[in-house]
Write an enzyme that holds these catalytic residues in place. Structure first.
Site, short mmCIF file in Angstrom:
data_model
loop_
_atom_site.label_atom_id
_atom_site.label_comp_id
_atom_site.label_asym_id
_atom_site.label_seq_id
_atom_site.Cartn_x
_atom_site.Cartn_y
_atom_site.Cartn_z
N ASP A 109 0.86 -1.18 0.00
CA ASP A 109 0.00 0.00 0.00
C ASP A 109 0.89 1.23 0.00
OD1 ASP A 109 -2.47 -1.37 0.10
OD2 ASP A 109 -2.34 -1.57 2.27
N ASP A 122 -7.21 -1.16 -4.45
CA ASP A 122 -8.23 -0.73 -3.50
C ASP A 122 -9.13 0.34 -4.11
OD1 ASP A 122 -7.09 -2.39 -1.54
OD2 ASP A 122 -5.79 -0.78 -0.81
#
Length: 145
Positions: A109, A122
């Site tokens: 991430d 995401d």
């Protein structure tokens, strides 16, 4: 065709961006790219870091989700550009994060938002959900008349 186009685009962009982050940015290093703050983290859980250590289980769940979508697309009666786009974003995001979970046991991430640190997969999932909701409302309105 839109389904495959969006799914493949999301997978390629997601995996390329994660590769570049892993290759050039140290874990927990923060930097700014064109005014966007980014921080490299590795998440072995799910959203907001919940259930750390269960990445491979969530990877299996992603595979089952993708199989379910393919089955639904073959047997379902929902057709059209909006639902194809929605499912393309959802499947692309699921596969993008599923690859990380199954290969690395964690998800890369790096995009900082008020809700946490995310990645392109995401965001694709969020877009897919929004398009699915719009499809549901439009279908409901069509059937109401």
């Amino acid at each position: 065709m839109l389904f495959y186009m969006f799914a493949i685009l999301v997978i390629v962009m997601d995996q390329l961006s994660k590769y570049l982050i892993r290759a050039y940015i140290d874990i927990n290093q923060t930097f700014t790219l064109r005014g966007i703050p980014l921080t490299h983290i590795e998440n072995s859980g799910m959203a907001r870091g919940l259930f750390q250590g269960y990445a491979r289980l969530f990877g299996v769940a992603a595979v089952l989700f993708v199989i379910g979508v393919y089955y639904f697309r073959r047997t379902g009666d929902m057709k059209g550009a909006l639902i194809d786009s929605s499912l393309g974003f959802l499947v692309g995001g699921a596969i993008g994060n599923g690859i990380d979970r199954l290969l690395f046991g964690q998800v890369t991430d790096f995009i900082i938002r008020s809700g946490g640190i995310l990645n392109l997969a995401d965001h694709a999932i969020e877009i897919g959900v929004i398009l699915l909701l719009i499809y549901g409302v439009v279908s409901w309105l069509k059937n109401k008349h």
